[in-house]
Design an enzyme around this catalytic site. Structure first.
Site, short mmCIF file in Angstrom:
data_model
loop_
_atom_site.label_atom_id
_atom_site.label_comp_id
_atom_site.label_asym_id
_atom_site.label_seq_id
_atom_site.Cartn_x
_atom_site.Cartn_y
_atom_site.Cartn_z
N LEU A 1 0.82 -1.21 0.00
CA LEU A 1 0.00 0.00 0.00
C LEU A 1 0.86 1.26 0.00
O LEU A 1 1.99 1.25 0.49
CB LEU A 1 -0.91 0.02 1.23
CG LEU A 1 -1.79 -1.21 1.45
CD1 LEU A 1 -2.64 -1.02 2.70
CD2 LEU A 1 -2.66 -1.48 0.24
N CYS A 2 0.28 2.34 -0.50
CA CYS A 2 1.00 3.60 -0.54
C CYS A 2 0.71 4.40 0.72
O CYS A 2 0.16 5.51 0.66
CB CYS A 2 0.60 4.38 -1.78
SG CYS A 2 0.89 3.45 -3.28
N THR A 3 0.99 3.82 1.86
CA THR A 3 0.88 4.52 3.12
C THR A 3 1.96 4.00 4.06
O THR A 3 2.21 2.79 4.10
CB THR A 3 -0.51 4.35 3.78
OG1 THR A 3 -0.38 4.55 5.19
CG2 THR A 3 -1.06 2.96 3.55
N LEU B 1 -6.72 0.69 -2.04
CA LEU B 1 -5.93 0.66 -3.27
C LEU B 1 -6.43 -0.40 -4.25
O LEU B 1 -5.69 -0.89 -5.10
CB LEU B 1 -4.44 0.44 -2.99
CG LEU B 1 -3.64 1.71 -2.67
CD1 LEU B 1 -3.77 2.07 -1.21
CD2 LEU B 1 -2.20 1.57 -3.06
#
Ligand SMILES: *Cc1c(COP(=O)(O)O)cnc(C)c1O
Length: 425
Positions: free
Chosen positions: A345-347, A385
């Site tokens: 994930l982009c976190t 996502l």
């Protein structure tokens, strides 16, 4: 070097056959966990499985076949339990926000009892039964006890809550209950919280709940045909935690349950458990995609993360604590290095384990987060996502069986509708 095996199956074969990330459930552990508990708890106490912790239909069917009833909180969970083979007389439905459809589904199925969480819900249920021609319907009143508890990661009693009816309101509801036309209130439910790891707390709560149920039944003028004493038994996830002492729990519970059972020989006693029944049997298996360094720290970027296993982020804790995690490809090598295991994930919060000691990790290796059979996909943001939910595999009698398919892009898009902005002026 030996890789991890599940009932004789090598983990890499399972991962190759079904893809990663995936959850693997081991029925040997499910059975052992259930049987151990069954053997130690007083026999008067029926064990119900809370599907919230793991709504997989085959997991439910396996526990049902072992003898567990089902505690459900949605129509889908209700249908799951029934299709899994749990008999309606061993199903209860609870939850603070049931609507007419939910209640009608309970009536259609003829479950053991609806656990009502407000007087308005009792009234609505009574109206529905009346409209259907007034067959016999059993309800249990969930009470929000005035006593509080300790030892839970998430305590329930003694606080303003949306759950149940406050104890002092129950005590004054005799008239209300007597005026219900077609439903019989047959007992009391209380749930004091989750993740209890100390037997004394469970025994204390159970004693208080039984006392409260006796007193409230008296004040309400109802028979005690069922008391649901909640549950919430914990499993040790972190280094500073010890397993519940089941022997002590069983022995001490007997001291409070036997005298009650003698006074109420026809009263059914229920404990509802999610986490305890399924956590140990499940492993979340991810594959390392990249291994990289950043400013002196090592990261394993894996193909799955908190999108499938939010609980591993650290339950109710600001300090990140790690679930037990293992190098499944090379478990026997010495853990020489610390890695943070992250997902796709982009976190920056997508960390399933922070700075854990593991044997050397290379891209393609399999990493397993253990004790992950409860509150995995069911409690995770699987659509984040648009990654979708992972496959679930149950290993039974030495065979790895797919019990949930991985979401595909097709699955994820199937419910969306594309507005035609070009054609429509
Ligand atoms: C969540 C919940 C359970 C299951 O809790 P566990 O800690 O997983 O055993 C049981 N009963 C109620 C009312 C719940 O809300």
């Amino acid at each position: 070097m030996h890789e991890t095996r599940v009932q004789g199956n090598s983990i890499s074969e399972i991962a190759d056959e079904f893809g990663t990330p995936l959850f693997v459930y081991d029925t040997d552990i499910l059975r052992e966990t259930y049987q151990d508990l069954r053997d130690r708890l007083p026999k008067q106490l029926d064990i119900f499985f809370s599907l919230k912790a793991n709504p997989n239909i085959s997991v439910c069917a396996f526990l049902g076949a072992l003898g567990a009833g089902a505690e459900v909180s949605s129509q889908a969970e209700l249908v799951t339990a029934l299709r899994a083979g749990v008999r309606p007389e061993n199903v209860i439905f609870l939850g603070p926000g049931k609507d007419s459809d939910d209640l009608n589904a309970c009536l259609d199925a003829g479950i053991h009892a609806v656990v009502c969480e407000s007087l308005d819900e009792l009234r609505l249920l009574d109206e529905l039964v009346t409209r259907r021609g007034g067959s016999d319907c059993r309800a249990v009143m969930r009470v929000n006890p005035s006593f509080s508890t300790k030892g839970s990661g998430l305590a329930m009693g003694g606080k303003p809550r949306q759950f149940g009816v406050d104890e002092d309101v129950v005590a004054e509801s005799k008239r209300f209950v007597a005026d219900l036309r077609h439903i019989r209130v047959i007992g009391i439910h209380a749930y004091m919280g989750t993740r209890f790891l100390y037997h004394d707390d469970v025994v204390h709560n159970t004693g208080r709940i039984l006392d409260t149920a006796e007193r409230l039944a008296d004040q309400l003028g109802i028979p005690l045909e069922i008391v649901d004493v909640g549950g919430g038994l914990g499993v040790a996830y972190f280094d500073n935690e010890d397993e519940l002492d089941l022997d002590a729990l069983g022995a001490r519970l007997r001291e409070v349950i036997l005298p009650f059972a003698e006074r109420h020989p026809r009263c059914r006693l229920v404990t509802e458990l999610g986490r305890y029944l399924t956590a140990a049997a499940g492993t979340y298996v991810v594959r390392a995609r990249y291994v990289k360094e950043s400013m002196g720290e090592s990261f394993v970027v894996a193909d799955g993360g908190t999108n499938h296993h939010m609980a591993a982020v650290g339950i109710g804790s600001f300090v990140k604590r790690n679930f037990p995690i293992h190098h499944l490809t090379r478990p026997d090598e010495p853990p020489l290095q610390r890695y943070s295991v992250t997902g796709p994930l982009c976190t920056p919060n997508d960390i399933v384990a922070k700075k854990v000691a593991l044997p050397r990790v290379e891209p393609g290796d399999l990493i397993g987060v253990q004790r992950s059979g409860a509150y995995g996909p069911t409690a995770s943001p699987g659509l984040f996502l648009s990654q979708g939910f992972p496959a679930e595999v149950l290993v039974h009698r030495g065979r790895a069986l797919l019990v949930r398919e991985r979401d595909t892009t097709q699955d994820l898009l199937a419910k969306q509708h594309l507005v035609d902005f070009v054609g429509a002026s």
